[in-house]
Write a protein that holds these residues in place. Sequence first.
Motif, short mmCIF file in Angstrom:
data_model
loop_
_atom_site.label_atom_id
_atom_site.label_comp_id
_atom_site.label_asym_id
_atom_site.label_seq_id
_atom_site.Cartn_x
_atom_site.Cartn_y
_atom_site.Cartn_z
N ALA A 10 0.82 -1.21 0.00
CA ALA A 10 0.00 0.00 0.00
C ALA A 10 0.86 1.26 0.00
O ALA A 10 0.56 2.23 -0.72
CB ALA A 10 -0.94 0.00 1.21
N THR A 11 1.92 1.27 0.80
CA THR A 11 2.79 2.45 0.83
C THR A 11 3.52 2.62 -0.50
O THR A 11 3.72 3.74 -0.97
CB THR A 11 3.81 2.34 1.97
N ALA A 12 3.89 1.50 -1.13
CA ALA A 12 4.54 1.58 -2.44
C ALA A 12 3.57 2.12 -3.48
O ALA A 12 3.94 2.94 -4.34
CB ALA A 12 5.04 0.19 -2.86
N CYS A 13 2.32 1.69 -3.40
CA CYS A 13 1.29 2.17 -4.32
C CYS A 13 1.08 3.67 -4.15
O CYS A 13 1.02 4.42 -5.13
CB CYS A 13 -0.01 1.40 -4.08
N SER A 39 4.17 5.77 -5.36
CA SER A 39 4.39 5.79 -6.81
C SER A 39 3.18 6.29 -7.58
O SER A 39 3.29 6.61 -8.77
CB SER A 39 4.74 4.39 -7.30
N SER A 40 2.01 6.34 -6.90
CA SER A 40 0.74 6.72 -7.55
C SER A 40 0.39 5.78 -8.69
O SER A 40 -0.30 6.16 -9.64
CB SER A 40 0.80 8.17 -8.06
N ILE A 41 0.85 4.54 -8.59
CA ILE A 41 0.60 3.53 -9.62
C ILE A 41 -0.14 2.35 -9.00
O ILE A 41 0.25 1.87 -7.93
CB ILE A 41 1.92 3.04 -10.24
N PRO A 42 -1.22 1.87 -9.63
CA PRO A 42 -1.93 0.70 -9.10
C PRO A 42 -1.01 -0.50 -8.97
O PRO A 42 -0.13 -0.72 -9.80
CB PRO A 42 -3.03 0.45 -10.14
N ILE A 43 -1.21 -1.28 -7.92
CA ILE A 43 -0.39 -2.45 -7.65
C ILE A 43 -1.29 -3.64 -7.38
O ILE A 43 -2.32 -3.52 -6.72
CB ILE A 43 0.53 -2.21 -6.43
N VAL A 97 -3.81 7.61 0.77
CA VAL A 97 -4.95 6.72 0.99
C VAL A 97 -5.15 5.87 -0.26
O VAL A 97 -5.22 6.39 -1.38
CB VAL A 97 -6.23 7.52 1.30
N THR A 98 -5.23 4.56 -0.08
CA THR A 98 -5.41 3.65 -1.21
C THR A 98 -6.65 2.80 -1.02
O THR A 98 -7.09 2.55 0.10
CB THR A 98 -4.18 2.73 -1.37
N LEU A 99 -7.19 2.35 -2.14
CA LEU A 99 -8.33 1.43 -2.12
C LEU A 99 -7.82 0.00 -2.31
O LEU A 99 -6.84 -0.24 -3.02
CB LEU A 99 -9.32 1.76 -3.23
N LEU A 100 -8.51 -0.93 -1.67
CA LEU A 100 -8.18 -2.35 -1.76
C LEU A 100 -9.43 -3.11 -2.16
O LEU A 100 -10.47 -3.00 -1.51
CB LEU A 100 -7.67 -2.87 -0.41
N TYR A 101 -9.34 -3.88 -3.25
CA TYR A 101 -10.49 -4.68 -3.67
C TYR A 101 -10.01 -5.88 -4.48
O TYR A 101 -8.89 -5.92 -4.98
CB TYR A 101 -11.48 -3.85 -4.48
N ARG A 102 -10.89 -6.87 -4.59
CA ARG A 102 -10.56 -8.07 -5.34
C ARG A 102 -10.29 -7.73 -6.81
O ARG A 102 -11.04 -6.98 -7.42
CB ARG A 102 -11.70 -9.08 -5.28
N ARG A 103 -9.24 -8.30 -7.34
CA ARG A 103 -8.97 -8.11 -8.75
C ARG A 103 -10.03 -8.83 -9.57
O ARG A 103 -10.39 -9.98 -9.28
CB ARG A 103 -7.59 -8.67 -9.10
#
Length: 224
Positions: free
Chosen positions: A43-46, A49-53, A97-103
């Motif tokens: 999450a911190t890397a995402c 970098s402002s890039i989806p992971i 702040v990042t979102l987390l959801y099933r791919r």
Amino acid sequence: TMNETENNNDEQEASSSWLKPFASSRQQREEKIYRTSSLYSAATACASSSIPIQWKDTATVTGSDDLWWQLRPLTSKEIQILEGNKCRCRCNDWSKVTLLYRRQREAINSQMMDWSNVLENIISDSTLDGYVVIGVSPPPSHDDIKESRGEIKGIHKNGMIYNCILEPDCVLYDNTIVSYAHIHSNASILHCGVLSFADDGSSDWTDEISITLGAESGGGRSIK
């Protein structure tokens, strides 16, 4: 002698058998801590970098499709929803702040699926700071909504949420400060004063929790 050797072996086997549940419990705890650290690092890397992971949940064994999660930064529309009249949330830096959801492999451009409608229903009146992961899932069916009517759902009325992972379908309601906490799906944290997994101010995830009880539970008492 032979009898003494056999007795020693029996004692060792008995001791090993007695310790097995504790060893298993320790292994499970370490796996959970590793999962939390892995997800938080992703999450911190995402956010940085402002890039989806895409994050692989190695602790999930229900099927290969359940192993992968999508992490991505908020869109400008989602930030507007969170700051708007319905959610009334505040944050010093929404880029953390990042979102987390099933791919969802079948979805076109699933990395940037719009979750605005979901966010306006699951989070309100909360202040966020640091790196915060907000888990989201598709809205329930009409029948599920009727069955769950009256229940507390989502993330509401929290004074401060700091460096936390909030998985989909968790409940975080009416807490003063929640920091360095990983709230799993279907878990609920209600009416706490201060809840933290880093009482000494460190950023390391541990298996110790510090809770300061709210006024309705005696107030001012810290338990670990």
